[in-house]
Design a protein around this motif. Structure first.
Motif, short mmCIF file in Angstrom:
data_model
loop_
_atom_site.label_atom_id
_atom_site.label_comp_id
_atom_site.label_asym_id
_atom_site.label_seq_id
_atom_site.Cartn_x
_atom_site.Cartn_y
_atom_site.Cartn_z
N ALA A 298 42.14 38.81 59.77
CA ALA A 298 42.85 38.86 58.49
C ALA A 298 41.89 39.20 57.35
N ILE A 299 40.69 38.63 57.38
CA ILE A 299 39.70 38.91 56.35
C ILE A 299 39.31 40.39 56.39
N LYS A 300 39.11 40.92 57.59
CA LYS A 300 38.73 42.32 57.72
C LYS A 300 39.85 43.25 57.25
N SER A 301 41.10 42.86 57.47
CA SER A 301 42.21 43.72 57.02
C SER A 301 42.27 43.78 55.50
N VAL A 302 41.94 42.69 54.83
CA VAL A 302 41.89 42.70 53.36
C VAL A 302 40.77 43.64 52.90
N GLU A 303 39.61 43.52 53.53
CA GLU A 303 38.48 44.34 53.14
C GLU A 303 38.75 45.83 53.39
N LYS A 304 39.44 46.15 54.48
CA LYS A 304 39.79 47.55 54.75
C LYS A 304 40.76 48.09 53.70
N ALA A 305 41.72 47.27 53.29
CA ALA A 305 42.68 47.69 52.27
C ALA A 305 41.98 47.89 50.93
N VAL A 306 40.98 47.07 50.63
CA VAL A 306 40.23 47.21 49.38
C VAL A 306 39.43 48.51 49.41
N ASP B 248 44.17 50.49 48.36
CA ASP B 248 45.61 50.27 48.44
C ASP B 248 45.90 48.86 47.92
N LYS B 249 46.23 48.76 46.65
CA LYS B 249 46.41 47.46 45.98
C LYS B 249 47.54 46.65 46.62
N GLU B 250 48.65 47.30 46.91
CA GLU B 250 49.81 46.59 47.45
C GLU B 250 49.50 46.01 48.84
N LYS B 251 48.92 46.84 49.67
CA LYS B 251 48.57 46.40 51.02
C LYS B 251 47.49 45.31 50.98
N ALA B 252 46.57 45.43 50.06
CA ALA B 252 45.50 44.44 49.92
C ALA B 252 46.05 43.08 49.50
N SER B 253 46.99 43.08 48.58
CA SER B 253 47.55 41.80 48.12
C SER B 253 48.39 41.14 49.21
N GLU B 254 49.09 41.94 50.02
CA GLU B 254 49.84 41.38 51.15
C GLU B 254 48.88 40.81 52.20
N SER C 260 37.74 32.84 47.44
CA SER C 260 37.31 33.32 46.14
C SER C 260 36.85 34.77 46.20
N ARG C 261 36.03 35.09 47.17
CA ARG C 261 35.52 36.45 47.32
C ARG C 261 36.64 37.46 47.53
N LEU C 262 37.57 37.13 48.42
CA LEU C 262 38.65 38.06 48.72
C LEU C 262 39.57 38.24 47.52
N THR C 263 39.90 37.15 46.85
CA THR C 263 40.76 37.23 45.67
C THR C 263 40.10 38.06 44.58
N LYS C 264 38.81 37.87 44.41
CA LYS C 264 38.07 38.62 43.40
C LYS C 264 38.08 40.12 43.73
N LYS C 265 37.89 40.46 45.00
CA LYS C 265 37.91 41.87 45.40
C LYS C 265 39.26 42.51 45.12
N VAL C 266 40.32 41.79 45.44
CA VAL C 266 41.67 42.34 45.24
C VAL C 266 41.98 42.45 43.76
N ASN C 267 41.60 41.45 42.97
CA ASN C 267 41.88 41.48 41.53
C ASN C 267 41.10 42.55 40.78
N GLU C 268 39.93 42.91 41.30
CA GLU C 268 39.11 43.93 40.64
C GLU C 268 39.58 45.35 40.93
N MET C 269 40.55 45.50 41.84
CA MET C 269 41.06 46.84 42.15
C MET C 269 41.87 47.37 40.98
N GLU C 270 41.92 48.67 40.88
CA GLU C 270 42.69 49.31 39.79
C GLU C 270 44.12 49.49 40.19
#
Length: 87
Positions: free
Chosen positions: A31-39, A43-49, A77-87
């Motif tokens: 799950a962590i890797k899938s977030v990082e791949k989306a970042v 892909d903001k939508e996929k990353a937040s899901e 914290s790290r994952l949330t920060k990565k997703v929130n910093e996306m445009e």
């Protein structure tokens, strides 16, 4: 090799717990890797899901005692920060 009856039973329960813990850890890491791949794919939508799924899996692993509370806080914290910093 254990000789006493309770030690033999302990070997079996330890093996069972090890399999369960590995399942929790593997699903959490996936799950962590899938977030990082989306970042990386930006892909903001996929990353937040994926973030919602990752947080759930991290919390499950923590409740099972597989990971520590510091690990949970740091990774969420790290994952949330990565997703929130996306445009």
């Amino acid at each position: 090799m254990p000789n006493m009856k309770n030690a033999k039973k302990a070997v079996l329960t330890i093996a069972k717990r090890k399999v369960e813990n590995n399942d929790y850890r593997a699903s959490m890491k996936t799950a962590i890797k899938s977030v990082e791949k989306a970042v990386i794919a930006k892909d903001k939508e996929k990353a937040s899901e994926a973030l919602a799924v990752a947080i759930k899996r991290i919390d499950k692993a923590a409740s099972a005692g597989v990971v520590t509370s510091n690990f949970v806080a740091r990774n969420k914290s790290r994952l949330t920060k990565k997703v929130n910093e996306m445009e």
